[in-house]
Design a protein around this motif. Structure first.
Motif, short mmCIF file in Angstrom:
data_model
loop_
_atom_site.label_atom_id
_atom_site.label_comp_id
_atom_site.label_asym_id
_atom_site.label_seq_id
_atom_site.Cartn_x
_atom_site.Cartn_y
_atom_site.Cartn_z
N HIS A 111 81.72 0.58 51.68
CA HIS A 111 80.59 0.95 52.53
C HIS A 111 80.25 2.42 52.32
O HIS A 111 81.12 3.30 52.42
N GLN A 112 79.00 2.69 52.02
CA GLN A 112 78.52 4.07 51.88
C GLN A 112 78.22 4.64 53.26
O GLN A 112 77.52 4.03 54.06
N VAL A 113 78.79 5.82 53.53
CA VAL A 113 78.54 6.48 54.80
C VAL A 113 77.63 7.67 54.56
O VAL A 113 77.78 8.41 53.59
N GLY A 114 76.68 7.84 55.46
CA GLY A 114 75.72 8.93 55.34
C GLY A 114 76.21 10.20 55.98
O GLY A 114 77.30 10.28 56.56
N ASP A 115 75.38 11.21 55.91
CA ASP A 115 75.73 12.51 56.51
C ASP A 115 75.76 12.44 58.03
O ASP A 115 76.32 13.35 58.67
N THR B 159 86.30 12.07 46.88
CA THR B 159 85.32 13.14 47.03
C THR B 159 83.92 12.62 47.33
O THR B 159 83.06 13.38 47.80
N ASP B 160 83.66 11.33 47.06
CA ASP B 160 82.33 10.79 47.36
C ASP B 160 82.26 10.33 48.82
O ASP B 160 83.19 10.55 49.59
N LYS B 161 81.18 9.67 49.18
CA LYS B 161 80.94 9.29 50.58
C LYS B 161 81.05 7.78 50.77
O LYS B 161 80.23 7.16 51.44
N GLU B 162 82.10 7.19 50.23
CA GLU B 162 82.30 5.76 50.35
C GLU B 162 83.61 5.47 51.06
O GLU B 162 84.64 6.09 50.78
N VAL B 163 83.56 4.51 51.98
CA VAL B 163 84.75 4.01 52.66
C VAL B 163 85.13 2.67 52.03
O VAL B 163 84.27 1.79 51.91
N SER B 164 86.39 2.52 51.64
CA SER B 164 86.84 1.29 50.99
C SER B 164 88.13 0.82 51.65
O SER B 164 88.96 1.63 52.07
N PRO C 141 86.23 9.39 52.77
CA PRO C 141 85.77 10.67 52.22
C PRO C 141 86.61 11.83 52.75
O PRO C 141 86.94 11.88 53.93
N ALA C 142 86.94 12.74 51.86
CA ALA C 142 87.78 13.89 52.25
C ALA C 142 87.07 14.81 53.23
O ALA C 142 87.73 15.59 53.93
N SER C 143 85.75 14.71 53.32
CA SER C 143 84.99 15.62 54.17
C SER C 143 84.80 15.09 55.59
O SER C 143 84.24 15.80 56.43
#
Length: 314
Positions: free
Chosen positions: A115-119, A139-144, A203-205
């Motif tokens: 699932h791609q998570v937005g800002d 580092t990307d914005k995906e939850v798996s 995501p690490a962020s």
């Protein structure tokens, strides 16, 4: 003159029909249990027909029935077994027994969740329920979510065909909630012993909060740029690169392993385990300590856990 005793012909005819049914069950691949469950009424038909034929052919005004009790007992035993199979079939126990003997314990893959998570998502809250979980970062914005599960299977049909079968995800405001559901359990008498090993990649962020109902949690952060919190866990294993900029805060945990990693321990307190009739137990030790890697910019807080184990990799 030969004496006709009711029951002799019934026994012979019953054995004849039983042999025919079992023969066809072998040739036509019928289920023998269902054959026995459906065959036993033939016993009553044959025995009743024999009595009627005896009365019809008797030349006496008041015929007296003579029974072959040994044959009738034999027929009754076979009929009782048939009734037993019918009861098992009617109550569903036959299917459960069949499923038990046909089942096997296997390990299968969890359907992958991506699932791609937005800002707009700032925080991720995870409830791992009754199962251990491993959490890593990207580092990307995906939850798996992926992994394996072990259970008792009947046939080739898996427990899970899609991620929604074992995973609940809901976004409320700036928070993404992730919950691992329980594995299906049988209401019958057979034990299944299910297990699930799941890996969550976040995501690490994004900030992360983990609750695991006192099960094991393994954390493998890389280039972490947010804060993490872990509470109510059994054992928390941290596998950390030496290049990370982290501060590990262990608060009220039962034990801390990897103490050669320059932990800064706070004052140890004894927390009463229970109080009864005004008498306090000696309590169990709870430790609090801090471990700093690099500049210690990003915190990982672990609270109310049984044990913390840190492994630093160069």
């Amino acid at each position: 003159m030969r004496t006709w005793r009711v029951g002799s012909i019934s026994m012979g005819a019953s054995l004849l029909f039983l042999g025919i049914f079992l023969l066809f069950s072998q040739l036509l691949k019928w289920d023998s249990a269902y054959v026995l469950a459906g065959w036993w009424p033939v016993l009553l038909i044959v025995l009743g027909a024999e009595i009627l034929v005896y009365l019809y052919l008797s030349r006496q005004e008041k015929p007296i029935l003579q029974y072959d009790f040994l044959s009738i007992i034999f027929v009754a035993v076979i009929g009782t077994l048939g009734i037993g199979f019918t009861v098992l079939q009617a109550t569903g126990l036959m299917e459960q027994m069949q499923a038990f003997f046909d089942s096997e314990v296997k390990t299968a893959d969890l359907p992958s969740y991506n699932h791609q998570v937005g800002d707009d998502v700032k925080r991720i809250v995870v409830d791992s329920s009754y199962y251990p979980i491993t959490i890593e970062t990207v580092t990307d914005k995906e939850v798996s979510v992926f992994g394996t599960y072990r259970g008792t299977f009947s046939g080739d049909r898996p427990f899970f065909s899609k991620p929604e079968d074992y995973l609940l995800t809901t976004q409320k405001g700036d928070t993404l909630f992730i919950t691992l559901k329980g594995l299906p359990e049988s209401n019958g008498w057979r034990q299944s012993g299910q297990e699930m090993q799941a890996t969550l990649v976040v995501p690490a962020s994004k900030s992360l909060e983990i609750s695991s109902n006192y099960n094991d949690v393994t954390l493998k952060p890389r280039t972490l740029s947010s804060s993490w919190e872990v509470s109510s866990s059994g054992m928390v294993n941290l596998v950390l690169p030496s290049s990370e900029d982290l501060t590990i805060n262990a608060e009220n945990v039962g034990d801390i392993q990897g103490e050669d990693a320059e932990w800064q321990f706070l004052e140890q307190a004894n927390v009463p385990e229970s109080e009864e009739e005004g008498i306090e137990d000696e309590g169990i030790p709870n430790k609090s300590a801090t471990l700093k890697l690099g500049t210690g910019q990003h915190p990982i807080t672990i609270s109310h856990s049984d044990q913390v184990n840190v492994s630093i990799q160069n």
